[in-house]
Design a protein around this motif. Structure first.
Motif, mmCIF file in Angstrom:
data_model
loop_
_atom_site.group_PDB
_atom_site.id
_atom_site.type_symbol
_atom_site.label_atom_id
_atom_site.label_comp_id
_atom_site.label_asym_id
_atom_site.label_seq_id
_atom_site.Cartn_x
_atom_site.Cartn_y
_atom_site.Cartn_z
ATOM 1 N N GLU A 236 0.828 -1.205 0.000
ATOM 2 C CA GLU A 236 0.000 0.000 0.000
ATOM 3 C C GLU A 236 0.862 1.255 0.000
ATOM 4 O O GLU A 236 0.532 2.254 -0.658
ATOM 5 C CB GLU A 236 -0.929 0.002 1.214
ATOM 6 N N ARG A 237 1.972 1.240 0.721
ATOM 7 C CA ARG A 237 2.870 2.404 0.723
ATOM 8 C C ARG A 237 3.496 2.617 -0.652
ATOM 9 O O ARG A 237 3.628 3.761 -1.110
ATOM 10 C CB ARG A 237 3.954 2.230 1.790
ATOM 11 N N LEU A 238 3.874 1.529 -1.306
ATOM 12 C CA LEU A 238 4.435 1.644 -2.655
ATOM 13 C C LEU A 238 3.399 2.208 -3.611
ATOM 14 O O LEU A 238 3.708 3.064 -4.458
ATOM 15 C CB LEU A 238 4.915 0.271 -3.136
ATOM 16 N N TRP A 239 2.160 1.766 -3.485
ATOM 17 C CA TRP A 239 1.083 2.257 -4.337
ATOM 18 C C TRP A 239 0.824 3.741 -4.080
ATOM 19 O O TRP A 239 0.676 4.529 -5.033
ATOM 20 C CB TRP A 239 -0.176 1.436 -4.101
ATOM 21 N N ALA A 240 0.788 4.141 -2.832
ATOM 22 C CA ALA A 240 0.562 5.557 -2.502
ATOM 23 C C ALA A 240 1.683 6.424 -3.049
ATOM 24 O O ALA A 240 1.450 7.552 -3.506
ATOM 25 C CB ALA A 240 0.444 5.722 -0.984
ATOM 26 N N HIS A 241 2.904 5.908 -3.015
ATOM 27 C CA HIS A 241 4.052 6.651 -3.556
ATOM 28 C C HIS A 241 3.880 6.880 -5.052
ATOM 29 O O HIS A 241 4.139 7.977 -5.558
ATOM 30 C CB HIS A 241 5.332 5.864 -3.277
ATOM 31 N N PHE A 242 3.440 5.850 -5.770
ATOM 32 C CA PHE A 242 3.219 6.002 -7.214
ATOM 33 C C PHE A 242 2.103 6.993 -7.502
ATOM 34 O O PHE A 242 2.232 7.840 -8.405
ATOM 35 C CB PHE A 242 2.882 4.639 -7.820
ATOM 36 N N LEU A 243 1.013 6.907 -6.764
ATOM 37 C CA LEU A 243 -0.089 7.847 -6.981
ATOM 38 C C LEU A 243 0.369 9.291 -6.806
ATOM 39 O O LEU A 243 -0.027 10.180 -7.569
ATOM 40 C CB LEU A 243 -1.238 7.552 -6.012
ATOM 41 N N ALA A 244 1.220 9.518 -5.822
ATOM 42 C CA ALA A 244 1.664 10.879 -5.518
ATOM 43 C C ALA A 244 2.767 11.366 -6.447
ATOM 44 O O ALA A 244 2.825 12.557 -6.773
ATOM 45 C CB ALA A 244 2.142 10.954 -4.068
ATOM 46 N N HIS A 245 3.639 10.463 -6.900
ATOM 47 C CA HIS A 245 4.855 10.907 -7.585
ATOM 48 C C HIS A 245 5.054 10.364 -8.992
ATOM 49 O O HIS A 245 5.898 10.899 -9.717
ATOM 50 C CB HIS A 245 6.079 10.527 -6.737
ATOM 51 N N GLY A 246 4.307 9.330 -9.385
ATOM 52 C CA GLY A 246 4.574 8.720 -10.685
ATOM 53 C C GLY A 246 3.448 8.774 -11.688
ATOM 54 O O GLY A 246 3.677 8.938 -12.893
ATOM 55 N N LEU A 247 2.204 8.644 -11.218
ATOM 56 C CA LEU A 247 1.082 8.472 -12.131
ATOM 57 C C LEU A 247 0.907 9.628 -13.101
ATOM 58 O O LEU A 247 0.596 9.414 -14.279
ATOM 59 C CB LEU A 247 -0.203 8.244 -11.328
#
Length: 513
Positions: A236-247
């Motif tokens: 979940e932390r990895l997913w939140a990181h992508f939503l905030a910084h990668g998507l």
């Protein structure tokens, strides 16, 4: 004193979801959950050590979490003295030990394993894998009566069914079903991807890493850089990181490649999703919410959702519709052995060196590196489909048979004769030059097509088209390519053919390119 069990539920290493169908309705006092690390699954291809470590560590963490929820768990470690070495063997052993009245299993992700379990001699209650939006039966119903199965039409049906990125009148948001044309930009100079979020190994993972290092040191790939999530919270932390910084930038640059940048704007969540640490419906809802909130552009949101409910569900449907015959596909009659540099990265072709090198280090490469670098070369060189399919299954963290086989045999190698994709994804070195900076650091010149300094992709590309002209020249998506070939003078065509022959002879002789 042996405790009996009413129900024994076997959970596989890629089924680590609390919502798994076969885990529902268990009685903590009467039922047992079985998880087992077995040599057969870890070694039927030489899986990357990080992949084995991910699954074993995630299994151990999941078992602990189930116990915390009050369930009885029987966990079999790889080095347990009485481990039979196979999942059917462990299921038989523990069904007998507990005197289980019922055996419950959720559908497997591997035809080979499911057949072994279905024929192990036990009456098994099979559950539909509800982690996917489209069941095997629903896909078969969609495919029934169609002469060709095209992902685009399946994807549209999935959008309608899910309601994702749809207007109230049933039309797609933005007026188009996909924005793939907006998702093909190379990485501009000065644009830097976000720093990847890393998960530090805990004591359980440390113990697993030591076990894997001792037992699988003969497998290709390094354990040193292991940093993947092994729990639901870490995923979940990895997913939140992508939503905030990668998507937000994923859409523009999802096809880009860059030296020393294995991840760019990609989420790195496919392995966690495929083993059950993340939920497909939640991911899609989060991406759609990010679009409606104005945090990401439509081409990013649609492109990501298309990968999940379009392509991912589509290849799973193809797999279960066509197995086991699908695995034998070899439309081009390829017989060439996989070059040794696929296992070492030792090649003068910088694009392959980069893609394979990062694979050995991280068990990871994104879809364009797989399709248009390692896969493209295998296609052009005429590698036997089974050999390249086994390589993909072995080296990539997220590779499980249901997703790897159709992607590799069908999309990469076109070995199914066009059942999955309408054209072979073949390209010269010019594509790689356009989408990456690999060519600037290469020993070969992408501007040349024959001779010792020429990029091998160039001559092999034209050689592939010439040797398969009868099969491919009437493909409408290759018409322009064959018209360009026809415009070449005979001397030019002969030079390309001859150099392609020489390159293939070098591969056959085991020479390094």
């Amino acid at each position: 004193m042996r405790r009996s069990a009413r129900r024994l539920a076997l959970v596989l290493g890629d089924q680590l979801s609390f919502d798994l169908a076969s885990l529902q309705g268990l009685d903590p006092t009467q039922d047992v959950v079985l998880l087992a690390e077995v040599a057969e699954e870890a070694g039927h291809v030489p899986h990357h050590p990080q992949k084995i470590a991910l699954i074993f560590s995630a299994m151990r963490h999941f078992a602990a979490a189930l116990r915390e929820r009050g369930l009885r768990v029987q966990y079999v470690r790889l080095d347990d003295a009485d481990n039979s070495g196979s999942l059917p063997g462990e299921l038989l052993r523990w069904a007998d030990h507990f005197g289980a009245q019922e055996i419950h299993l959720t559908e497997c992700g591997d035809w080979r394993l499911e057949q072994a379990l279905r024929h192990c001699g036990l009456p098994i209650h099979w559950h539909v894998d509800q982690r996917f939006l489209c069941s095997r039966e629903a896909f078969a119903a969609w495919a029934g009566g169609r002469k060709q199965l095209r992902m685009e039409y399946f994807y549209r049906e999935m959008r309608r069914r899910s309601g994702l990125l749809m207007n109230g009148d049933g039309t797609p948001v933005g007026g188009a079903w996909n924005f793939d044309a907006d998702n093909r930009k190379a990485l501009p100079r000065g644009v830097r991807p976000p720093q990847p979020l890393r998960s530090a190994p805990d004591a359980i993972t440390g113990e697993v890493l030591a076990l894997v290092a001792a037992r699988f040191s003969h497998h290709y790939g390094s354990l040193a850089a292991f940093d993947y999530p092994v729990t639901h919270a870490e995923a979940e932390r990895l997913w939140a990181h992508f939503l905030a910084h990668g998507l937000a930038d994923f859409g523009d640059y999802q096809d880009a490649m860059a030296s020393g940048e294995p991840y760019l704007f990609h989420a790195r969540i496919s392995a966690a999703l495929n083993i059950g640490l993340l939920d497909l419906r939640r991911l899609c809802a989060d991406v759609e919410a990010a679009y409606w909130a104005g945090r990401v552009p439509l081409n990013a949101a649609e492109g990501f959702i298309r990968q999940l409910i379009g392509w991912r569900e589509y290849v799973r449907g193809i797999y279960w519709l066509q197995m086991p015959e699908y695995a034998e596909g070899n439309a081009f009659g390829n017989t060439r052995a996989l070059p040794a540099f696929y296992w070492t990265g030792n090649t003068r072709m910088n694009c392959l060196h980069q893609a394979i090198g990062q694979t050995l280090e991280h068990a990871y490469a994104h879809h364009i590196q797989r399709l248009m670098v390692t896969g493209n070369f295998a296609l052009l060189a005429g590698i036997a489909p089974k050999q390249i399919c086994d390589w993909y299954l072995a080296v990539y963290m997220d590779a499980f048979d249901w997703v790897e086989l159709p992607n590799t045999l069908g999309m990469v190698m076109h070995a199914d004769g066009g059942y999955l994709g309408s054209k072979p994804y073949c390209a010269s070195g010019q594509y790689i030059k356009r989408m990456s900076d690999y060519c600037s650091g290469c020993a070969y010149k992408v501007s040349e097509s024959s001779g010792e300094s020429a990029c091998p992709f160039n001559a092999l590309y034209w050689h592939f088209l010439m040797r398969h002209r009868e099969r491919l020249e009437h493909n409408p998506r290759l018409g322009m390519v064959y018209r360009n070939l026809a415009r070449m003078d005979e001397a030019r065509q002969q030079a390309l053919w001859d150099w392609g022959e020489r390159l293939l002879a070098r591969l056959d002789a085991g020479e390094m390119l």
